[in-house]
Scaffold this motif. Structure first.
Motif, short mmCIF file in Angstrom:
data_model
loop_
_atom_site.label_atom_id
_atom_site.label_comp_id
_atom_site.label_asym_id
_atom_site.label_seq_id
_atom_site.Cartn_x
_atom_site.Cartn_y
_atom_site.Cartn_z
N HIS A 74 0.85 -1.20 0.00
CA HIS A 74 0.00 0.00 0.00
C HIS A 74 0.88 1.23 0.00
N HIS A 99 2.55 3.68 1.89
CA HIS A 99 2.93 3.77 3.30
C HIS A 99 2.97 5.21 3.80
N HIS A 153 -7.15 -0.27 6.04
CA HIS A 153 -6.07 0.59 6.55
C HIS A 153 -5.90 1.76 5.58
N ASP A 183 -0.31 -3.81 6.07
CA ASP A 183 -0.81 -3.34 7.37
C ASP A 183 -2.25 -3.77 7.63
FE LIG Z 1 0.69 1.57 6.45
#
Ligand SMILES: [Fe+2]
Ligand SMILES: [Fe+2]
Lengths: 240, 240
Positions: free
Chosen positions: A69, A71, A125, A144
């Motif tokens: 993803h 970050h 997330h 995550d």
């Molecule tokens: Fe993250």
């Protein structure tokens, strides 16, 4: 799979876990030792040279530098790895909001040599979170979405506790119990977990949805330290 | 081994790597998922509760809490684990100078369920250093004899560069190239290596003996931070 077939498949599979002490991020190198194609999941900017050097020493050709993803806690190494290892393509989920050479959608397959990672959309997330699953190796890289005895926060980016709960229960907890799960982070010195363990012992995700949502609302986490430098950089595949 | 036999052996083998951020020490949990016996290599005092809790969650019975040697940089968790998990026996190499329930000599075998670790004396960092080898799983736990692209220091305890060089070349570099090596420490976020890699890329141990000795003499390392509290504690199996 029959035992012998799976034996053959394992034979030319390479796997190495790497760590960034600063952001407690795990990076994963997976490769095919026969044709030497490799992929790197969630590389960290500050370790791009360490990782490129290891990839060269091992004789691999990095085909994809992937992120689970976009970050918010570290700058991705994908951009720098692309210049250190020409020919590498950056990969991220469609909906992540980040630039990359290849955008994945749910169900897409990433191939390196005779191996493959299956991209499962696990938003919550962030909108663009993906879990990368190797059914052949019985492992999954959860980013995550699911952490060891925990999960990513849902109070930033496009966080939604309800969506995260559904993602984990529908896409990760439905994998066989013995599948090993490798998260994007761990802060207590744990390196991996399994589906069976998390279904039994995850202190958040074993709870009913409404309780999970309350837990996530009550976390009161500090503002992410590096978010203001990480997000703008990660939107364009890192700095390089 | 035939493929099928080795398949069967792998089937009930459990492995988990653990980390201590403070001393950058790796701890290893190995278990037999059929009869639930487990061993823990190089546990750290501050994480004894984390480790005991994980062992209980996984349903294992800890039979041995082992050290690769008497550590100078952290206090061992073996003593505390013995009280947290009654029935656990502490294990260390004969010649380590440390108290334990069981003293290993070269060639001894440590059994847990259907699995075994073969104790190979690899002195040089200290007199009592052992490498624990699983021929079945193609892995070895090298302690501080061999680190990833490095090795343990030889200027403290009974350190001898000549002895260390001989140990690594005779007992570790003679293992098959594909054996995965798990060290007691890493400071750069690397988690494992292989015999083939170290034979090719270890910047110290690929050198001729005389050059290796000079490298080790010139390291000029600082006095080990925690040696004055660690050694007295580790001589009696840790504090508890
Ligand atoms: Fe993250
Ligand atoms: Fe040591």
């Amino acid at each position: 799979y029959s035992s012998m077939a799976s034996m053959e498949r394992n034979h030319n599979f390479f796997f190495r876990q790497l760590f960034d002490h600063e952001s407690s991020t795990y990076t994963y190198l997976l490769g095919d030792t026969s044709n030497k194609e490799a992929v790197l999941i969630d590389p960290v900017y500050e370790h791009a040279e360490r990782d490129a050097n290891l990839i060269k020493e091992l004789g691999f050709k990095l085909v994809y530098a992937m992120n689970t993803h976009m970050h918010a806690d570290h700058i991705t190494g994908t951009g720098k790895l692309k210049s250190l290892l020409p020919g590498t393509k950056s990969v991220i989920g469609k909906g992540s909001g980040a630039l990359a050479d290849i955008y994945l959608k749910d169900g897409d397959v990433v191939r390196f040599g005779s191996h493959q990672l299956w991209a499962a959309a696990t938003p919550g997330h962030t909108n663009g979170c993906f879990t990368y699953i190797s059914h052949e190796q019985c492992m999954a890289f959860t980013g995550d979405a699911l952490l060891i005895r925990g999960c990513g926060r849902t109070d930033f980016q496009e966080g939604s506790s309800e969506t995260l709960y559904k993602s984990v229960h529908d896409r990760i907890f439905t994998l066989p119990d013995h599948f090993i799960l490798y998260p994007a982070h761990d802060y207590k010195g744990l390196t991996s977990t399994s589906v069976g363990e998390e279904k039994k012992y995850n202190p958040r995700l074993t709870k009913p949805l409404d309780e999970f949502v309350k837990i996530m609302e009550g976390l009161n986490l500090p503002y992410p330290k590096k978010i203001d430098e990480s997000l703008p950089a990660n939107r364009v595949c890192g700095v390089f």
